[in-house]
Every structure is written in C-alpha cells, then in structure tokens.
Design a protein around this motif. Structure first.
Motif, PDB file in Angstrom:
ATOM      1  N   GLY A 199       6.100  -4.251   6.394  1.00 62.90           N
ATOM      2  CA  GLY A 199       4.680  -3.728   6.078  1.00 62.90           C
ATOM      3  C   GLY A 199       4.416  -2.209   5.809  1.00 62.90           C
ATOM      4  O   GLY A 199       3.559  -1.881   5.445  1.00 62.90           O
ATOM      5  N   VAL A 200       5.873  -1.508   5.824  1.00 62.99           N
ATOM      6  CA  VAL A 200       5.521  -0.373   5.597  1.00 62.99           C
ATOM      7  C   VAL A 200       5.973   0.113   3.987  1.00 62.99           C
ATOM      8  O   VAL A 200       5.161   0.930   3.366  1.00 62.99           O
ATOM      9  CB  VAL A 200       6.636   0.664   6.266  1.00 62.99           C
ATOM     10  CG1 VAL A 200       6.753   2.300   5.652  1.00 62.99           C
ATOM     11  CG2 VAL A 200       6.446   0.541   7.699  1.00 62.99           C
ATOM     12  N   LEU A 201       6.835  -0.479   3.418  1.00 56.83           N
ATOM     13  CA  LEU A 201       7.239  -0.164   1.845  1.00 56.83           C
ATOM     14  C   LEU A 201       6.349  -1.092   0.845  1.00 56.83           C
ATOM     15  O   LEU A 201       6.041  -2.170   1.602  1.00 56.83           O
ATOM     16  CB  LEU A 201       8.661  -0.675   1.740  1.00 56.83           C
ATOM     17  CG  LEU A 201       9.695   0.037   2.661  1.00 56.83           C
ATOM     18  CD1 LEU A 201      11.139  -0.552   2.488  1.00 56.83           C
ATOM     19  CD2 LEU A 201       9.608   1.689   2.304  1.00 56.83           C
ATOM     20  N   VAL A 251      19.389   9.655   6.453  1.00 61.78           N
ATOM     21  CA  VAL A 251      17.878  10.373   6.665  1.00 61.78           C
ATOM     22  C   VAL A 251      17.248  10.480   5.354  1.00 61.78           C
ATOM     23  O   VAL A 251      16.021  10.413   5.256  1.00 61.78           O
ATOM     24  CB  VAL A 251      17.826  11.643   7.764  1.00 61.78           C
ATOM     25  CG1 VAL A 251      16.647  12.003   7.863  1.00 61.78           C
ATOM     26  CG2 VAL A 251      18.383  11.214   9.167  1.00 61.78           C
ATOM     27  N   LEU A 252      17.982  11.215   4.226  1.00 63.84           N
ATOM     28  CA  LEU A 252      17.310  11.555   3.149  1.00 63.84           C
ATOM     29  C   LEU A 252      16.805  10.084   2.485  1.00 63.84           C
ATOM     30  O   LEU A 252      15.820  10.134   1.726  1.00 63.84           O
ATOM     31  CB  LEU A 252      18.346  12.235   2.217  1.00 63.84           C
ATOM     32  CG  LEU A 252      18.564  13.605   2.590  1.00 63.84           C
ATOM     33  CD1 LEU A 252      19.704  14.329   1.742  1.00 63.84           C
ATOM     34  CD2 LEU A 252      17.321  14.346   2.486  1.00 63.84           C
ATOM     35  N   LEU A 253      17.708   9.137   2.409  1.00 62.98           N
ATOM     36  CA  LEU A 253      17.275   7.744   1.900  1.00 62.98           C
ATOM     37  C   LEU A 253      16.065   7.357   2.815  1.00 62.98           C
ATOM     38  O   LEU A 253      15.077   6.748   1.885  1.00 62.98           O
ATOM     39  CB  LEU A 253      18.356   6.782   1.962  1.00 62.98           C
ATOM     40  CG  LEU A 253      19.590   6.876   0.933  1.00 62.98           C
ATOM     41  CD1 LEU A 253      20.786   6.256   1.235  1.00 62.98           C
ATOM     42  CD2 LEU A 253      19.061   6.758  -0.607  1.00 62.98           C
ATOM     43  N   LEU A 254      16.113   7.486   3.878  1.00 64.32           N
ATOM     44  CA  LEU A 254      14.833   7.066   4.655  1.00 64.32           C
ATOM     45  C   LEU A 254      13.484   7.828   4.467  1.00 64.32           C
ATOM     46  O   LEU A 254      12.556   7.156   3.911  1.00 64.32           O
ATOM     47  CB  LEU A 254      14.952   7.203   6.284  1.00 64.32           C
ATOM     48  CG  LEU A 254      13.982   6.945   7.196  1.00 64.32           C
ATOM     49  CD1 LEU A 254      13.421   5.665   7.256  1.00 64.32           C
ATOM     50  CD2 LEU A 254      14.172   7.641   8.582  1.00 64.32           C
ATOM     51  N   ALA A 255      13.615   9.300   4.162  1.00 62.14           N
ATOM     52  CA  ALA A 255      12.481   9.976   3.672  1.00 62.14           C
ATOM     53  C   ALA A 255      12.105   9.340   2.292  1.00 62.14           C
ATOM     54  O   ALA A 255      11.085   9.198   1.874  1.00 62.14           O
ATOM     55  CB  ALA A 255      12.945  11.305   3.716  1.00 62.14           C
ATOM     56  N   LEU A 256      13.132   9.226   1.263  1.00 66.69           N
ATOM     57  CA  LEU A 256      12.865   8.768  -0.096  1.00 66.69           C
ATOM     58  C   LEU A 256      12.173   7.573   0.074  1.00 66.69           C
ATOM     59  O   LEU A 256      11.035   7.204  -0.645  1.00 66.69           O
ATOM     60  CB  LEU A 256      14.115   8.626  -0.811  1.00 66.69           C
ATOM     61  CG  LEU A 256      13.949   8.895  -2.393  1.00 66.69           C
ATOM     62  CD1 LEU A 256      13.807  10.420  -2.795  1.00 66.69           C
ATOM     63  CD2 LEU A 256      15.440   8.543  -3.012  1.00 66.69           C
ATOM     64  N   GLY A 306       5.917   5.004  -0.716  1.00 64.88           N
ATOM     65  CA  GLY A 306       4.531   4.389  -0.598  1.00 64.88           C
ATOM     66  C   GLY A 306       3.552   5.330  -0.910  1.00 64.88           C
ATOM     67  O   GLY A 306       2.341   4.878  -0.780  1.00 64.88           O
ATOM     68  N   GLY A 307       3.672   6.633  -1.315  1.00 69.30           N
ATOM     69  CA  GLY A 307       2.652   7.346  -1.582  1.00 69.30           C
ATOM     70  C   GLY A 307       2.746   8.593  -0.913  1.00 69.30           C
ATOM     71  O   GLY A 307       3.455   8.837  -0.015  1.00 69.30           O
ATOM     72  N   GLU A 308       1.842   9.645  -1.379  1.00 69.00           N
ATOM     73  CA  GLU A 308       1.868  11.110  -0.730  1.00 69.00           C
ATOM     74  C   GLU A 308       1.216  10.969   0.680  1.00 69.00           C
ATOM     75  O   GLU A 308       1.439  11.827   1.601  1.00 69.00           O
ATOM     76  CB  GLU A 308       0.975  11.849  -1.451  1.00 69.00           C
ATOM     77  CG  GLU A 308      -0.361  11.462  -1.727  1.00 69.00           C
ATOM     78  CD  GLU A 308      -1.299  12.619  -2.514  1.00 69.00           C
ATOM     79  OE1 GLU A 308      -0.872  13.663  -2.538  1.00 69.00           O
ATOM     80  OE2 GLU A 308      -2.388  12.094  -3.044  1.00 69.00           O
TER      81      GLU A 308
END
Lengths: 310, 206
Positions: free
Chosen positions: B6-8, B145-150, B155-157
């Motif tokens: 439900g996040v992405l 972690v970088l991929l996680l943040a990406l 999902g938007g700003e």
C-alpha cells in the motif's frame, strides 16, 4: 491563481495531550508484545529474545469456505483482491477493505491474534509514516493545517496525516488477508498450487526447501547462542560484540554449507531429480468459481467506487 | 527495512515485479542446476541470521546482510535474496506481498554489486579480504538505503520526509554491517576459505 489554505489553531494542551496519548499507546504496544512473547514460551523461562518463527500454515486442518476452496483459485482471486486494495486512494474504501479482511479471517476460523501479529510486524514501518508525514508533507492548495498556540514551529498538515492513515489501512487490509490466503491449506499444497499455475518448478522447490531449513537452522542458531551464553557472552554495543556476531555468522555459514552438502547427497542417493512427486490433485468446482467471483467483484467494486465516489 | 503493502504506486510495484523477474531469471541462468537446493539452504541460513538483533544504545537493529549474501553467492545472490524476502513476507509480514518485486530489487541489486566489488578487491591476503568485506558490507547497505529512498519518493513529494528519515535511521546500521561483514570474512578466510572463492562458490566443495 487562487491559493487557499485552511488553518485550524488549537491550544497547546491538545498537542501535549496527544503526545502523551501516543507515548502511552507506544508503551502499551511494547508491553503487549512482551506479554504475548512470554506467554508463547512459558516452559523456557529465559529472558532471551524470542526468535520464534511462526508456522505459515498453522490452521491448515480447519474447515471453512476458505479451506474447502480450490487452492489455485484461492491464490489467484485473493492476490487480485490484494492488488485492488493496494491501488485504493481513499481512506474510507481502504477501511472497508480492512473490515472485509477481518471478516474473511473470522469466516476462515483463524484466531485473531495471528493477523494481529502480522500487523505488529509492520508497526515500526507504518508508525514512521504516521509520525513523519503530517510534519513533512508539502503544503498544497486546499490543504488544512493544524497549528498550536505558543508553538508556531509545529505545523501539522492534515492531508499528510490522511495519506499516512490511507497507507496504514491498505497495508493492514492486505496483511490481514494474508492469513486466509496462506494458513487455510498446508504449505506444500499452496506451493503445489503455485506450480500448477505456472510458477517454475525450481522456484517452488527452493521455497519449499528454504522454508524447511529455516526451522533447522533456527535450531542450530539457538544451540550456538546458548553455547555462547554459557561461555559468558552478552550482547552489548561494542566492537567485541560485533566481532563475536561476525564469527557466529561465519560459523553458521560453514555449518550450513557442510550440512547442505550431506543432505543434498542423501537426496540424490534417494532418487531426487529436481522435483517432488505431486501429492494432491486439484479439481475446480462451481462453488470454487463462485467464491472467486465474489472476491474479484469485491476488489473491482472497491476500486471503481474509490475512483467514482468522492 | 522492507516496504509494506500500500505504500508504492501500483505502477512502481508492478515495474518492480517485472524488473526483479528479469534479474532473477538472469541470476538463475548464472547458477548451476545442481546448486539450486544449496541456494535454498543458504537462503534459510541467511534468513535466520537476519533475525539476530544487535544492541545499539537503547534500541537494537537487526542485520540486513545483503553485502554478505553477495560475497558468498556471487551472481546467485539475487535468487537467494528474492527467496528470503518471499519467506519473510509469508511468515512475518516483513515486506508486503504486492511490494515483493520492489523489495527484491532494493536488497538484491546491492547484493550483486557488493559481490562484484568484493571479488574485484579481495586479492590474496587476509587484510585485503577483510577490507574488501568491510567495503562490500557497507556498500550493500548504502545502495539498499538509496534504493529504498528512491522507491519511497516514487510516491511523490509527500514521501520526501519519510525517505530522509529512513536514510538517517540507517546510518548506524551502516557501521554495524560493515564491521560484521569484515569480521565474518576474516573468520571464513581462516576457517573455510573455499566459501570466499569465486565463482561458483558452491561448486568449490565438490
């Protein structure tokens, strides 16, 4: 351009009260987890952390519409419903999905603590969204902001909070639905159904084997940790702990590699050819398709209502 | 840290499934068929290892070890990580079933890169092995972690704040992972150096 933002100002006591409420809720959650943990292993009587792995098919023996459902059709229809749930955009419809998921658990006669355990596993991740998003969501046209007297530096964006709650509702609805999906058939049967649906055989084989060995190596881990504790090892925040953990991991790898070698040779000598013999046959009947129709219609219905009714 | 359901956005979740399927097929092709059962077993060993919590001040963190998987399994690491994530999702709800593709990419790609870096740097001596292990272990976490943040920011700003927090929260994990990877490599170099030889790590035993 017309830019309008509604601002609600609340007294500081509301902020203090809600912070206190959150803190109490957090402590209550931690305590509840502790209690459920200590209740789970009363015979061990040790204060060590419980690394128990739950059985994925704990209620496979029960009898319910979910148990009698053709496993293949159950997997496809419930996965489709989950995808629909994940695509929802309004809190109310996601909430309805969550209620439906709990109803499904009830119908499948699964005790509620199993889905609740799944929800607890997501607590930290989802809690991060609920705490951070109201503070950091950028202000857009039509947003409602909540500010507090004497604390102008805190501005809560109601849209951010709603978005975070929507994410929580969707995640919980899908997580709760995992229980009727997985625990109403023996795990090997679920995997066999996946193979029947076209998932490559080697993937199914590896999931089955890995699932089996998770429990074997868990025992190994327990034994090693007990031995370490008997020699006086205690986990602390220092480099020595990390060195010991590193050695421990290395030892776990060495042992599992060697064990694997022996097990695989034994499997080969008993005629293992890359697949297990099929245990059960699947036969889809009218009732199976009716249940599938219900869940697919529910998923599509939710999605359509979500997009049309504002 | 695994992304829950439900996040992405649906498009990102589906793209993650497609991407991870492609990489998984490549990863399987790079694996000897007789190694499949072994990878299943190694996967469960890693799965159990990732349940271990290391205390960190008042709280504790559990090990992610994408770097170590890459070091030990090389190109087969992606399959192993994907399998482990499927099991974690089914058993514990760590990571959503609809986000499984995105999660596999987030942990699996860093494992592959860490494995390559380790093989490139490791040399012959113990010191070089340990240094390569520390770098690979740390790199695995940084990339994950970088991929996680990406993925979160897809999902938007609105998700920017959460993405930043996730990155900061993983900083101490970075140190722990590097150190543990270094110590594990040092242990294996002395006890069973075969496991660190490449590729195929698993065939070296036969």
């Amino acid at each position: 351009m017309d830019f309008s933002v509604r601002v609600i100002e609340l007294p500081l006591s509301v902020l203090a009260l809600s912070c206190g409420g959150l803190a109490v809720l957090g402590v209550a959650c931690v305590l509840a987890l502790r209690v459920s943990r200590s209740r789970k292993s009363p015979d061990e009587g040790e204060s060590e952390r419980d690394w128990g792995i739950p059985a994925v098919d704990a209620h496979a023996e029960g009898s319910s519409p979910f148990h009698r459902w053709d496993t293949r059709i159950k997997i496809v229809s419930l996965l489709f419903t989950m995808l629909c749930l994940a695509a929802l955009e309004q809190l109310a419809w996601a909430g309805l999905g969550l209620i439906a998921s709990f109803a499904a658990v009830r119908v499948a006669r699964i005790p509620f603590r199993y889905p609740l355990k799944r929800l607890a596993a997501m607590g930290a991740f989802l809690g991060m969204f609920v705490l951070v998003m109201p503070l950091t969501a950028p202000v857009r046209n039509g947003d409602t902001l909540v500010t507090f007297e004497h604390a102008a530096f805190i501005t809560l964006n109601l849209r951010g909070l709603l978005l975070a709650l929507l994410i929580c509702a969707k995640a919980c609805a899908i997580a709760v639905l995992m229980e009727p999906l997985l625990s109403t058939a023996p795990f090997p049967r679920t995997i066999q159904a996946l193979a029947n649906l076209g998932v490559p055989t080697f993937v199914c084989q590896m999931v089955l084997l890995a699932h089996r060995y998770v429990f074997v190596f868990q025992d190994e881990t327990r034994r090693m940790l007990k031995g370490m504790a008997a020699r006086g090892f205690e986990m602390r925040s220092n480099l020595d702990t990390l060195r010991t953990v590193g050695n421990f991991l290395g030892m776990l790898m060495v042992r599992s590699f060697e064990r694997t070698q022996r097990i695989y040779d034994a499997m080969l000598s008993r005629g293992y050819d890359g697949s297990f013999p099929d245990a059960a046959e699947f036969r889809a009947q009218r009732g199976d398709w009716a249940k599938a129709g219900f869940w697919v219609a529910f998923g599509i219905g939710l999605l359509v209502a979500d997009r049309i009714i504002r | 840290m695994h992304i829950s359901d439900g996040v992405l956005p649906s498009s990102v979740a589906l793209a993650g499934v497609a991407a991870s399927a492609v990489i998984a097929v490549w990863s399987v092709r790079r694996t000897q068929p007789e190694d499949f059962p072994k990878i299943a077993v190694v996967t469960s060993a890693f799965f159990v290892a990732s349940l271990i919590h290391v205390p960190l001040g008042p709280t504790s963190v559990h090990l992610l070890i994408p770097g170590l998987v890459g070091i030990l399994l090389g190109d087969s690491a992606f399959v192993s990580i994907g399998l482990g994530l499927v099991l974690q999702s089914l058993l514990f709800q760590f990571g959503g079933i609809t986000a499984i593709g995105a999660n596999a990419c987030m942990m699996g790609i860093p494992a592959l890169v860490a494995g390559w870096i380790f093989r490139w740097l490791k040399g012959e001596t113990l010191t070089r092995h340990v240094v390569a292990g520390i770098i690979a272990g740390g790199l695995g976490v940084v990339l994950a972690v970088l991929l996680l943040a990406l993925l979160l920011m897809s999902g938007g700003e609105d998700f920017l704040g959460v993405a930043k927090l996730a990155m900061v929260a993983h900083l101490p994990v970075l140190g722990i992972e590097s150190a543990v990877a270094g110590f594990t490599v040092s242990f294996l170099y002395r006890v069973k150096p075969d496991l660190l030889r490449s590729p195929p790590t698993l065939k070296a035993e036969r």
